[in-house]
Motif scaffolding. Structure first.
Motif: not given
Length: 125
Positions: A34-42, A87-92, A123-125
């Motif tokens: 099992m694991g975790w994924y992430r997807q940022a807009p675009g 901030p670059e960790d921001t994603a679903t 994550v905000s700057p």
């Protein structure tokens, strides 16, 4: 079928921490990791961390040393502890469960991946 439900997303400032949880249920006997994924807009979906049934873990390079995946079989959940967020960790963020192919009697079942719907991390700057 395997059902997955995530929780724990939210907003945090850079340098902060969040802990995500994913509870699982259903036909999990044949799941091998099992694991975790992430997807940022675009962006495309990215696998962030995985954990096998015997506890071996892997991380994508960008989160190595900052994120920790863990599994609690008694509680039927996997967690993702995220520290030093950027901030670059921001994603679903969502969880996934993988089942290899198998045979049952005369039937052959192909491999399958089950995906959770995800929870938003900002994550905000």
């Amino acid at each position: 079928q395997v059902q997955l439900a995530e929780s724990g997303g939210g907003s945090v400032e850079a340098g902060g921490s969040l802990r995500l949880s994913c509870t699982y249920s259903g036909d999990i006997d044949r799941i091998n990791f099992m694991g975790w994924y992430r997807q940022a807009p675009g962006s495309q979906r990215e696998l962030v961390a995985t954990i096998t049934n015997d506890g071996r873990t892997q991380y994508t390079d960008s989160v190595q040393g900052r994120f920790t995946i863990s599994r609690d079989n008694a509680e039927r959940k996997i967690d993702l502890q995220m520290n030093s967020l950027k901030p670059e960790d921001t994603a679903t963020y969502g969880c996934h469960a993988n089942r290899p192919p198998y045979k049952s009697g005369t039937l052959t079942y192909s491999a399958a991946t089950y995906w959770g719907k995800g929870t938003l991390v900002t994550v905000s700057p």
